[in-house]
Design an enzyme around this catalytic site. Structure first.
Site, PDB file in Angstrom:
ATOM      1  NE  ARG A 146       4.204  -8.200  10.867  1.00 37.92           N
ATOM      2  CZ  ARG A 146       3.560  -7.494   9.938  1.00 37.92           C
ATOM      3  NH1 ARG A 146       2.509  -7.981   9.332  1.00 37.92           N
ATOM      4  NH2 ARG A 146       3.959  -6.283   9.635  1.00 37.92           N
ATOM      5  CD  GLU A 191      -2.777   1.222   2.438  1.00 38.32           C
ATOM      6  OE1 GLU A 191      -2.732   0.317   3.299  1.00 38.32           O
ATOM      7  OE2 GLU A 191      -3.512   2.221   2.516  1.00 38.32           O
ATOM      8  CE  LYS A 202       3.441   0.057   4.752  1.00 35.19           C
ATOM      9  NZ  LYS A 202       2.316   0.002   3.821  1.00 35.19           N
TER      10      LYS A 202
HETATM   11  P1  ATP Z   1      -0.208  -1.674   6.660  1.00 35.72           P
HETATM   12  O1  ATP Z   1      -1.051  -2.643   5.884  1.00 35.72           O
HETATM   13  O2  ATP Z   1      -0.485  -1.621   8.105  1.00 35.72           O
HETATM   14  O3  ATP Z   1      -0.077  -0.348   6.034  1.00 35.72           O
HETATM   15  P2  ATP Z   1       1.943  -3.433   5.935  1.00 35.72           P
HETATM   16  O4  ATP Z   1       3.282  -3.488   6.540  1.00 35.72           O
HETATM   17  O5  ATP Z   1       1.102  -4.637   5.901  1.00 35.72           O
HETATM   18  O6  ATP Z   1       1.259  -2.245   6.675  1.00 35.72           O
HETATM   19  P3  ATP Z   1       1.673  -3.317   3.088  1.00 35.72           P
HETATM   20  O7  ATP Z   1       2.117  -2.257   2.167  1.00 35.72           O
HETATM   21  O8  ATP Z   1       0.254  -3.674   3.095  1.00 35.72           O
HETATM   22  O9  ATP Z   1       2.132  -2.844   4.496  1.00 35.72           O
HETATM   23  O10 ATP Z   1       2.573  -4.608   2.898  1.00 35.72           O
HETATM   24  C1  ATP Z   1       2.836  -5.168   1.652  1.00 35.72           C
HETATM   25  C2  ATP Z   1       3.156  -6.609   1.797  1.00 35.72           C
HETATM   26  O11 ATP Z   1       4.293  -6.791   2.649  1.00 35.72           O
HETATM   27  C3  ATP Z   1       2.026  -7.393   2.423  1.00 35.72           C
HETATM   28  O12 ATP Z   1       1.814  -8.554   1.655  1.00 35.72           O
HETATM   29  C4  ATP Z   1       2.504  -7.728   3.796  1.00 35.72           C
HETATM   30  O13 ATP Z   1       1.965  -8.947   4.229  1.00 35.72           O
HETATM   31  C5  ATP Z   1       4.015  -7.780   3.618  1.00 35.72           C
HETATM   32  N1  ATP Z   1       4.684  -7.439   4.867  1.00 35.72           N
HETATM   33  C6  ATP Z   1       4.501  -6.342   5.608  1.00 35.72           C
HETATM   34  N2  ATP Z   1       5.238  -6.388   6.734  1.00 35.72           N
HETATM   35  C7  ATP Z   1       5.922  -7.550   6.699  1.00 35.72           C
HETATM   36  C8  ATP Z   1       6.863  -8.191   7.580  1.00 35.72           C
HETATM   37  N3  ATP Z   1       7.238  -7.628   8.727  1.00 35.72           N
HETATM   38  N4  ATP Z   1       7.346  -9.401   7.209  1.00 35.72           N
HETATM   39  C9  ATP Z   1       6.982  -9.960   6.049  1.00 35.72           C
HETATM   40  N5  ATP Z   1       6.106  -9.422   5.192  1.00 35.72           N
HETATM   41  C10 ATP Z   1       5.579  -8.223   5.497  1.00 35.72           C
END
Ligand code: ATP
Ligand code: MG
Length: 753
Positions: A259, A33, A269
């Site tokens: 994760r 995102e 974030k």
């Molecule tokens: P948010 O959705 O709260 O803004 P997010 O960290 O999930 O935060 P995204 O941009 O939605 O951000 O993440 C993109 C992809 O990265 C998603 O598929 C998510 O599952 C993966 N991702 C995010 N954080 C991690 C992590 N710590 N370890 C592994 N994969 C991650």
């Protein structure tokens, strides 16, 4: 198995799918995102998704999951693309935006409505959550659930046309308000938001939610394996429900993996944004940030990040990886690419009194140590005055100090053995200069027959270049920032950046260019800051120091290995979790505790004391540990006194162990103990709390619930086994949580036949 071709449970699934002919080509996606910068956790996900596409000759799409107009922007989207490329991955022409699907998604929502599977709901947010019920109670149907298809279509189109204000209506899927999976209790699909979107502008005032947009975007793109993190496990039921009920070009499947969490690091974030906005760091690319932009500017290489992702592996259970493992991986990578040079960070002048005034000579100095098979050297000027590091001299050396001290000898790297003859001090008693002598016979550092234990780095004073060095350290000073429910920003490390101007570097470093990497001998790996450096005035960022606490921990954990390999064995995910401190490991071994519990309890402090004292009274270490670690409030960890002591805690766990109290009742009793203290037995008796595990007592309650809910019973009998959880919840509620849940389920199963 090779490092390039890892093996994990997701690849196992893909192997099976290909073998069974379910897919011919693998299509994955990375779906960020654009509401922030990518961090090291995202790197793990990128390496997994793009790595799978590479390994299987498939493709990986980059898809911006941009369905929230208020938090997303182009700056973030551009930065994300740059970061993915820098990490070494390429999406080719497969760049997509969920916002490009808005029209298709709208049509799919209409299809759901027409099928009687979605409705417009006028409840507000609070009412929706109230109607949803709880884990133990089923939800209630919204009063708008039975609107006609025609009315729903009309309202949904008018939502789109902008007739209603934000928050006044939503579109919901009509699934199951009694589902034990709360996510299935009529999830929200669309909300009204009169907001400008960075790509679709003002064309839309309704926006699809993640649960709707994500699976359908996957289906529209023909994704075969949609890999996400574990927190979406419960969303998978919605995912499947949607792709099964709609007319779509493909049927993708979701798989969840753990994760990445790292010690001494926050990855939320929201928290990273807060660090930037509150100026706790100097921007998203501050070298202390776990963002890819920050890591890049610190000097971390994409190769090291990819190696780390491989090493951490893909697990099904969440765990926290030691930051030391990342640093270890980083050193392995930097070791091979960083020429060795000399730079004195805290200069102290040395005058070599028997070296002729005005004379200089040049010494041949290799850039590489013996175990890095590379060639290359430079000439190091040497003269009568040199700088050494202040910490390499001690006026009153402790026993194991092998560097310079009055009357002692030390080797100057690549140069000569010198001996400290006199110390010069200023009026305040601070050492300002050392007067030394050198032995001309030791040129090149060859001390001959005599024993010189220490070798230190130095720079010729006449030829040194002044440089700025930024010593970066961990951004947080505790392993788990904010673990006790406090604000993680309270755990910031005040010493995370020390800037040193006037460091003395060997002359070759005057020509260092942005992006160059070096090892400053005995100090660490350094990177020429691409932002702050000017031609002829490089600024050096410390990427990582030389001390490897990870390698040490691994060696300690394997003391009996007969022939240790030159490098520590590649630690896998299990190892990462095992890397407990010796105390924590001992505690875990002695009592069979989980690593998490052992970690907390190994810390000397009030929790540890309470645990040990209670253990002396009731011998269930695991039970006690679970209560102490998970159920006591944060203040207890900080040392605030509790209104009860070890005897009461031991009694509580004993009551649970003997079946008098269920876990849920135990929590109620503990809540009372925390407010007014007292014996758990007395509290339980006073409040009439006692687990009911007698079928004769529970049978009638079960009958009564079944009689009151004929619809739910009918649904169960027609094959919807999911309602069992909801029925169990109703019985538990009826008995104020006192019924033994296992027995209730058993009785329900008996009666439902
Ligand atoms: P948010 O959705 O709260 O803004 P997010 O960290 O999930 O935060 P995204 O941009 O939605 O951000 O993440 C993109 C992809 O990265 C998603 O598929 C998510 O599952 C993966 N991702 C995010 N954080 C991690 C992590 N710590 N370890 C592994 N994969 C991650
Ligand atoms: Mg997300």
């Amino acid at each position: 198995m090779t490092a390039d071709r890892p093996k994990d449970f997701i690849r196992d699934i893909i192997d099976a799918d290909l073998a069974a002919g379910r897919h011919q080509k693998v299509v994955t996606r990375f779906p960020p995102e654009p509401n922030g910068y990518l961090h090291i956790g995202h790197a793990k996900s990128i390496c997994l998704n793009f790595g799978i596409a590479r390994d299987y000759g498939g493709v990986c799409h980059l898809r911006f999951d941009d369905t929230n107009p208020t938090t997303e922007n182009v700056e973030y989207a551009d930065a994300i693309m740059g970061d993915v490329r820098w990490l070494g991955f390429d999406w080719g022409d497969k760049l997509f935006y969920a916002s490009d699907y808005y029209e298709r998604l709208f049509e799919l929502a209409v299809e759901l409505i027409e099928k009687g599977l979605a409705y417009v709901c006028d409840l507000n947010e609070e009412q929706i959550s109230d109607y949803r019920g709880t884990v133990t109670e089923p939800g209630r149907p919204s009063p708008f659930r039975d609107r006609s298809v025609a009315e729903n279509l009309d309202l949904f189109r008018r939502m789109r046309a902008g007739e209603f204000p934000d928050g006044s209506r939503v579109l919901r899927a009509k699934i199951d308000m009694a589902s034990p999976n709360m996510k299935l209790r009529d999830p929200l699909l669309y909300r009204i938001k009169h907001a400008h979107h960075y790509r679709s502008g003002d064309r839309w005032c309704i926006y699809p939610l993640y649960d709707f947009a994500h699976p359908l975007s996957d289906a529209l793109e023909g994704i075969t394996h949609s890999i996400c993190t574990l927190e979406f496990e419960n969303n998978r039921d919605i995912y499947d429900w949607l792709v099964e009920h709609l007319t779509l070009p493909a049927r993708p499947h979701q798989y969840e993996f753990a994760r990445l969490n790292l010690t001494y690091t926050v990855m939320s974030k929201r928290k990273l944004l807060q660090l930037v906005e509150e100026k706790r760091v100097h921007g998203w690319d501050d070298p202390r940030m776990p963002t890819l932009a920050g890591l890049r500017r610190r000097g971390v290489t994409p190769e090291a990040l990819r190696a780390f992702a491989t090493r951490v592996g893909v697990a099904k259970n969440n765990s926290t990886v030691e930051l030391a493992l990342f640093e270890h991986t980083l050193r392995e990578d930097l070791n091979e690419r960083s020429p060795r040079v000399l730079c004195v960070l805290d200069p102290l002048e040395v005058v070599i009194e028997n070296y002729p005034e005005g004379q200089t000579e040049t010494l041949e100095a290799s850039f590489w140590p013996h175990d890095v098979p590379k060639e290359g050297s430079r000439k190091l000027p040497f003269g009568r005055r040199v700088y050494i590091d202040r910490s390499d001299f001690s006026e009153n050396p402790p026993k194991d100090f092998f560097r310079l001290a009055p009357g002692r000898e030390v080797r100057l790297r690549h140069a000569y053995v010198i001996r400290c003859e006199r110390v010069v001090k200023d009026a305040a008693g601070t050492v300002t200069q050392l007067v030394c002598s050198y032995d001309p016979a030791t040129r090149g550092g060859d001390a001959g027959a005599r024993k010189v234990k220490g070798t230190i780095h130095w720079v010729s004073a006449e030829h040194a270049v002044d440089v700025e060095v930024r010593l970066y350290d961990r951004l947080f000073q505790v392993e788990m920032p904010g673990a006790a429910g406090s604000d993680p920003l309270a755990d910031l490390n005040p010493g995370s950046l020390v800037t040193r101007a006037g460091c003395k570097a060997e002359p070759s470093l005057g020509a260092a260019a942005a992006g160059d990497r070096f090892q400053f001998e005995r100090e660490g790996f350094f990177f020429v800051d691409p932002v702050a450096s000017r031609a002829g005035a490089p600024v050096f960022n410390r990427t990582v120091g030389l001390k490897d606490s990870w390698a040490k921990a691994v060696q300690k954990a394997e003391p009996k290995a007969e022939a240790r390999p030159a490098k520590p064995a590649t630690p896998g995910p299990a190892r990462a979790r095992e890397a407990l401190s010796p105390e924590a490991q001992a505690l875990a071994d002695r009592h069979g505790l989980s690593p998490e519990d052992a970690r907390v309890l190994s810390e000397p402090g009030p929790l540890r004391k309470l645990f040990e004292a209670a253990l002396a009274l009731h011998a269930n270490a695991r039970g006690l540990a679970a209560w102490v670690v998970n159920e006591l409030p944060a203040e207890a960890r900080a040392g605030n006194p509790l209104p009860f002591g070890a005897p009461e805690l031991a009694e509580l766990v004993a009551l649970i162990d003997d079946g008098t109290l269920s876990g849920a009742l135990g929590k109620k009793v503990l809540a009372e103990m925390l407010t007014s203290g007292g014996s758990p037995k007395a509290i339980a008796e006073r409040q009439g709390l006692k687990q009911i595990a007698d079928p004769a007592a529970l049978g009638p309650v079960v009958e009564q619930i079944l009689a009151k809910n004929p619809d739910t019973v009918a649904r169960y009998r027609s094959g919807n086994k999911n309602v069992l959880g909801a029925l169990t919840g109703m019985v538990l509620k009826e008995t104020r949580g006192q019924a033994n849940p296992k027995l209730v389920t058993q009785l329900l199963l008996d009666k439902l036949g």
